[in-house]
Design an enzyme around this catalytic site. Structure first.
Site, PDB file in Angstrom:
ATOM      1  N   ASP A 124      27.740  40.014  50.059  1.00  0.00           N
ATOM      2  CA  ASP A 124      28.640  40.682  49.106  1.00  0.00           C
ATOM      3  C   ASP A 124      29.957  41.018  49.798  1.00  0.00           C
ATOM      4  OD1 ASP A 124      29.468  42.021  46.733  1.00  0.00           O
ATOM      5  OD2 ASP A 124      28.999  43.932  47.725  1.00  0.00           O
ATOM      6  N   ASP A 156      33.923  38.864  49.448  1.00  0.00           N
ATOM      7  CA  ASP A 156      35.202  39.483  49.040  1.00  0.00           C
ATOM      8  C   ASP A 156      36.249  39.218  50.120  1.00  0.00           C
ATOM      9  OD1 ASP A 156      34.200  40.686  46.658  1.00  0.00           O
ATOM     10  OD2 ASP A 156      35.578  42.371  46.962  1.00  0.00           O
TER      11      ASP A 156
HETATM   12  C1  IPM Z   1      29.379  40.642  43.237  1.00  0.00           C
HETATM   13  C2  IPM Z   1      29.627  42.044  42.747  1.00  0.00           C
HETATM   14  C3  IPM Z   1      28.297  42.698  42.383  1.00  0.00           C
HETATM   15  C4  IPM Z   1      27.449  42.739  43.622  1.00  0.00           C
HETATM   16  C5  IPM Z   1      28.414  44.119  41.776  1.00  0.00           C
HETATM   17  C6  IPM Z   1      29.316  44.138  40.568  1.00  0.00           C
HETATM   18  C7  IPM Z   1      27.068  44.692  41.448  1.00  0.00           C
HETATM   19  O1  IPM Z   1      30.330  42.777  43.688  1.00  0.00           O
HETATM   20  O2  IPM Z   1      28.830  39.833  42.471  1.00  0.00           O
HETATM   21  O3  IPM Z   1      29.736  40.347  44.377  1.00  0.00           O
HETATM   22  O4  IPM Z   1      27.546  43.671  44.419  1.00  0.00           O
HETATM   23  O5  IPM Z   1      26.656  41.805  43.821  1.00  0.00           O
HETATM   24 MG    MG Z   2      30.905  41.662  45.393  1.00  0.00          MG
END
Ligand code: IPM
Ligand code: MG
Length: 354
Positions: A244, A248
């Site tokens: 996660d 990002d």
């Molecule tokens: C992602 C998002 C989700 C996650 C959230 C919205 C729950 O950040 O798909 O990366 O943490 O998996």
């Molecule tokens: Mg995410």
């Protein structure tokens, strides 16, 4: 006719999903594959409509569909709900678990036109071409969680079974085999027992893939290496929470998180969505970048319907539109032609033809 359950959800989801569907219909015009798109409520929109973020009707439709196409869920209006009822937990995590979508694929490729849109230097990002495979139904997200008294405390359990590690790592090797044959397994084996276990399983699976070069990297180092020298990576495989955070971070290597498509698979079924959120601050203003969603449509054609030709056609059309200098606000720099969400959809559709 294969069925796609369409879940636009909240915020900009309502604007970006229709653009992606237009592009999918466009690329499939005249093709032997025709898809039936049907919309269902999800997220905050579903809470408002029927009182639950993942209504039974929506879940059933997703189970019965050949693929699920999702926009985004969540927003300030529902942030104060108890955790299990919130759109992110109930709808997104609920769908991942219910459909068994254990493998999350997030490709990160720098398109030549966007090199200067990244906050990082041109020479660092220009040759980025990597894929992050994130385990999606285990680890901290789904382990036992709770609160304790005296003193007040909270916990989330990180647990991985051998089978859970093996299936995602195997997919990592399979993915690397078809690319530059380099797999980097990201963990925190200097501290975490789950990571030491992850490494053992990975080393065992590696015996079946002698042609793939396997490396291991601690997650903190991986975060640093991704912004220092991203070219070194081909395929990364990692557990849920690390994935996660790293995805990002990695999205900025392609210019904007507004470019990051995502496929969540369980072998048979796939859910496709942009990796970004519902962006309530710009929702309803025709400002959102629909490209990550449009590119998720390409992933759907590739992974759920084995339509590589049409998937590439969408990816090429997106490249052409960007080469021509068209941008949504998130990517725009001085001199660019700034388009709204719908107009960006028009531009990709037009580029498909020529
Ligand atoms: C992602 C998002 C989700 C996650 C959230 C919205 C729950 O950040 O798909 O990366 O943490 O998996
Ligand atoms: Mg995410």
């Amino acid at each position: 006719m294969p069925k796609v359950a369409v879940l636009p959800g909240d915020g900009i989801g309502q604007e970006i999903v229709p653009q992606a569907i237009r592009v999918l219909r466009g690329v499939l015009a005249g093709a032997s594959l025709q898809l039936e798109f049907k919309e269902y409520p999800v997220g905050g929109a579903a809470i408002d409509a029927v009182g639950r973020a993942l209504p039974e009707e929506t879940l059933t439709a997703c189970r019965e569909a050949d693929a699920v196409f999702l926009g985004a869920v969540g927003g300030p209006k529902w942030d104060t709900l108890p955790a299990p009822e919130r759109p992110e937990t109930a709808a997104l995590l609920g769908l991942r678990k219910a459909l068994g979508l254990y493998a999350n694929i997030r490709p990160v490729r720098m398109l030549p036109a966007l090199v200067d849109a990244s906050t990082l230097k041109r020479e660092v990002v220009q040759n980025t071409d990597l894929v992050v495979l994130r385990e999606l139904t285990g680890g901290l997200y789904f382990g036992e969680k709770g609160r304790k008294d005296n003193p007040p405390a909270a916990y989330d359990l990180m647990l991985y079974t051998e089978g859970e590690v093996e299936r995602i790592v195997r997919l990592g090797f399979e993915t690397a085999r078809l690319r530059r044959k380099k797999l980097c397994s990201v963990d925190k084996a200097n501290v975490l027992e789950t990571s030491r276990f992850w490494r053992e399983v990975t080393l065992r699976v590696a015996a079946d893939y002698p042609e793939v070069e396997l490396t291991h990297m601690y997650v903190d180092n991986a975060a640093m290496q991704l912004v220092r020298y991203p070219e070194q990576f081909d395929v990364l495989v990692t557990e849920n929470m690390f994935g996660d955070i790293l995805t990002d971070l990695a999205s900025m290597l392609s210019g904007s998180i507004g470019m990051m498509a995502s496929a969540s698979l369980n072998g048979k079924k796939g859910l496709y969505e942009p990796a970004h959120g519902s962006a309530p601050d710009i929702a309803g203003k025709n400002l959102a970048n629909p490209l990550a969603t449009i590119l998720s449509g390409a992933l759907m054609l590739r992974y759920s319907f084995a339509r590589e030709k049409e998937a590439l056609a969408i990816e090429e059309a997106v490249g052409k539109v960007l080469d021509a200098g068209y941008r949504t606000g998130d990517l725009a720099q001085a001199g660019d032609k700034v388009l709204g969400t719908k107009e960006m959809g028009d531009a990709v559709l037009a580029a498909l033809g020529g």
